[in-house]
Design an enzyme around this catalytic site. Structure first.
Site, PDB file in Angstrom:
ATOM      1  N   SER A 217       0.842  -1.192   0.000  1.00 36.03           N
ATOM      2  CA  SER A 217       0.000   0.000   0.000  1.00 36.03           C
ATOM      3  C   SER A 217       0.884   1.252   0.000  1.00 36.03           C
ATOM      4  O   SER A 217       1.700   1.421  -0.892  1.00 36.03           O
ATOM      5  CB  SER A 217      -0.962  -0.034   1.191  1.00 36.03           C
ATOM      6  OG  SER A 217      -1.978   0.927   1.058  1.00 36.03           O
ATOM      7  N   GLU A 344      -8.810  -5.156  -4.873  1.00 36.35           N
ATOM      8  CA  GLU A 344      -8.223  -4.103  -4.042  1.00 36.35           C
ATOM      9  C   GLU A 344      -9.281  -3.148  -3.494  1.00 36.35           C
ATOM     10  O   GLU A 344      -9.228  -2.711  -2.347  1.00 36.35           O
ATOM     11  CB  GLU A 344      -7.218  -3.285  -4.869  1.00 36.35           C
ATOM     12  CG  GLU A 344      -6.021  -4.038  -5.385  1.00 36.35           C
ATOM     13  CD  GLU A 344      -4.888  -4.102  -4.379  1.00 36.35           C
ATOM     14  OE1 GLU A 344      -5.087  -3.692  -3.218  1.00 36.35           O
ATOM     15  OE2 GLU A 344      -3.805  -4.570  -4.757  1.00 36.35           O
ATOM     16  N   HIS A 458      -7.619  -5.585  -0.664  1.00 34.22           N
ATOM     17  CA  HIS A 458      -6.382  -4.848  -0.410  1.00 34.22           C
ATOM     18  C   HIS A 458      -5.802  -5.310   0.927  1.00 34.22           C
ATOM     19  O   HIS A 458      -6.508  -5.414   1.925  1.00 34.22           O
ATOM     20  CB  HIS A 458      -6.694  -3.352  -0.364  1.00 34.22           C
ATOM     21  CG  HIS A 458      -5.506  -2.468  -0.155  1.00 34.22           C
ATOM     22  ND1 HIS A 458      -4.554  -2.259  -1.121  1.00 34.22           N
ATOM     23  CD2 HIS A 458      -5.127  -1.720   0.907  1.00 34.22           C
ATOM     24  CE1 HIS A 458      -3.636  -1.419  -0.672  1.00 34.22           C
ATOM     25  NE2 HIS A 458      -3.964  -1.082   0.570  1.00 34.22           N
TER      26      HIS A 458
END
Length: 561
Positions: A217, A344, A458
């Protein structure tokens, strides 16, 4: 051997006492095996075992810079001070001050004196030094810390792992867009930690000439930023970006840093101009009070996303980002492994499972909320882009969780990953992946999706690299199929760290580097590894038709000031 007959009686008694103490405790010999001398001083770690039962040593809470407090707040990190005694490195240190936006049930936490790192090593004096893997945590440059990533999976392999803290939120990324507070302090902290590794990691059995930076991330985007920043040149040799690159809509610099700094100042009772007075006043304000202002930047749900992020500084000796990320070229050709998960966008869309009002808001106020939530607000043709998005993702007008997840997946991750790979693939080898494996633990639960099987969210990749997770704690005993994925991913990642190739022996498949100019080659990490082409290519192609990149500016226009 101590010869007692040749020394005075008092000395003989002392010698016997010392010998008995050493024999009784066994402390010295065992402690010496856990002690390392760094350039700043000695540290003593603790013995642990990996998930597979392998013994390794852990060293926690080692300073890599001076505490960024008082006059050092909103300044580049300074080298750490030395210490005269053996430092206890057996317990976790604090995380950096943060408003924990992404951690359920938490809010303000941490400490400003937080520039510490952890080192995990199989052996202090190996015959050959181990490759080093340097982890940069995610959390949107808002929250997170090194303590959430234990090495029980990765230390099954012959590597040294380093995990770090760095300044977050306004304390790490506030920018007045001038010399008073140029910004990027959190990214400069990461660079300072890399310098520490270069100078000290050999003492832990690591190879300073083989350092792989990896992150997820905002950590993945940070990795990509280090590939572009002149400050990080020569400090690493391979790179892994998981679900994050510097071109992501939430990661690229945006104009308006000065206005945000002024808003923070006004909220805590500081002058808003000139910049020097603003920053000087903020240095005396309680760190929790500053970080708590983060909540005042939200207009709807999570939007606008990440008000404090990397900023363009202009040229300068201490500049991390001299120009906009779209204008920078890589400073060194290093192998790069990067990829995304298959869903995600659940990091945002999963909340709509419990909160149906969010879907209603988008349906009835989309002209305002789509640009705001997708970070293209303020561009001249925002209405045109919104119409294109609605027609493509919601042609029948129905905004479902699945369709919304696809939209946020593409807008925030997949499109820019594809773009970044195409820009870099002729510079050095690039290996692309898609994580499609659905395991027991799913981050969509932490983000509001409950126990529903919504997809591979995600940050789901973190479950297969680290044995703990502050967002969604695991039980410690993984299902057999999940642990097979752990073994697969940790071998791919550590083989890449060792060789620059995730499958140097072409097992279990030959993972090809990206060479195509059409549909990019990638490996699908599911129940098995499969080589494929074009990650959601039709959706990625749609985003390339939108007039977004040409509207980006490296500096705010006069009307923004």
């Amino acid at each position: 051997m101590i010869r007692l007959q040749s020394v005075p009686p008092a000395a003989a008694v002392a010698a016997v006492f010392l010998l008995l103490l050493m024999t009784a405790t066994g402390v010295d010999a065992e402690a010496d095996r856990r002690m390392v001398r760094t350039r700043q001083g000695a540290v003593r770690g603790t013995a642990k075992q990996s998930y597979h039962g392998r013994h390794f040593l852990a060293f926690y809470n080692i300073p890599f810079a001076q505490p960024p407090v008082g006059p050092l707040r909103f300044r580049s990190p300074q080298p750490p001070d030395a210490w005269p005694h053996i430092r206890d490195a057996t317990t976790l240190g604090p995380v950096c001050t943060q408003y924990a936006t992404f951690v359920p049930g938490r809010s303000l936490m941490g400490a400003e004196d937080c520039l510490y790192l952890n080192v995990f090593t199989p052996e202090l004096r190996p015959e050959e030094p181990f490759p080093v893997m340097f982890w940069i945590h995610g959390g949107g440059w808002i929250d997170g810390g090194s303590n959430s990533y234990e090495p029980d999976f990765l230390l099954n392999h012959d590597i040294v792992l380093v995990t770090i803290n760095y300044r977050l939120g306004p304390l790490g990324f506030l920018s007045t867009e001038d010399a008073a507070a140029p910004g990027n302090f959190g990214l400069k902290d990461q660079t300072a930690a890399l310098r520490w590794v270069r100078e000290n990691i050999a003492a832990f059995g690591g190879d300073p000439a083989s350092v792989t930076i990896f992150g997820e991330s905002a950590g993945g985007a940070s990795v990509h930023y280090h590939m572009l920043s002149p400050l990080s040149r020569g400090l690493f040799h391979r790179a892994i970006s998981q679900s994050g690159v510097s071109l992501n809509a939430w990661a690229v610099p945006r104009p308006g840093g000065l206005q945000k700094a002024q808003k923070v100042a006004a909220l805590v009772g500081c002058p808003t101009e000139p910049s020097a007075a603003l920053v000087d006043c903020l240095r005396s304000v309680d760190d929790y009070k500053i970080v708590n202002t983060t909540t005042q930047f939200t207009e709807w749900f999570f939007s606008p996303l990440l008000p404090f992020r990397p900023a363009v500084e202009g040229e300068g000796e201490e500049s991390f980002l001299p120009r906009h990320t779209l204008e920078l070229k890589p400073h060194t050709a290093v192998p790069w492994l990067t990829g995304v998960t298959s869903d995600e966008g659940l990091i945002f869309a999963a909340a709509c499972v419990d909160n149906k009002q969010l879907l209603e808001d988008l349906k009835h106020d989309g002209e305002r909320l789509f640009p705001l939530s997708l970070s293209y607000d303020g561009i001249p043709n925002a209405d045109f882009v919104t119409k294109k998005i609605k027609d493509f993702y919601f042609p029948d007008g129905d905004i479902s969780v699945k369709k919304l997840s696809d939209l946020y997946s593409d807008a925030f991750f997949t499109w820019s990953a594809d773009e970044a790979i195409r820009k870099y693939k002729d510079t050095a080898p690039v290996y692309y992946y898609l994580l499609s494996y659905k395991g027991k633990y799913r981050m969509s639960k932490a983000f509001g999706g409950g126990d529903l099987d919504l997809g591979v969210c995600h940050a789901d990749d973190i479950f297969y690299l680290f044995s703990n997770n502050s967002y969604l704690p695991t039980s410690g005993n993984m299902p057999k199929n999940d642990y097979e994925v752990v073994k697969t991913m940790t071998k791919l990642w550590t083989d890449f760290a060792k060789t620059g190739n995730p499958t140097p022996d072409n097992k279990p498949v030959h993972w090809p580097r990206v060479i195509s100019d059409e549909e990019l080659e990638y490996v699908d990490i599911g129940q098995q590894l499969q080589v494929k082409r074009g990650v959601f290519q039709d959706r990625v192609n749609f985003w390339t038709t939108l007039p977004l990149r040409e509207t980006k500016r490296s500096r705010p226009a006069k009307e923004d000031l």
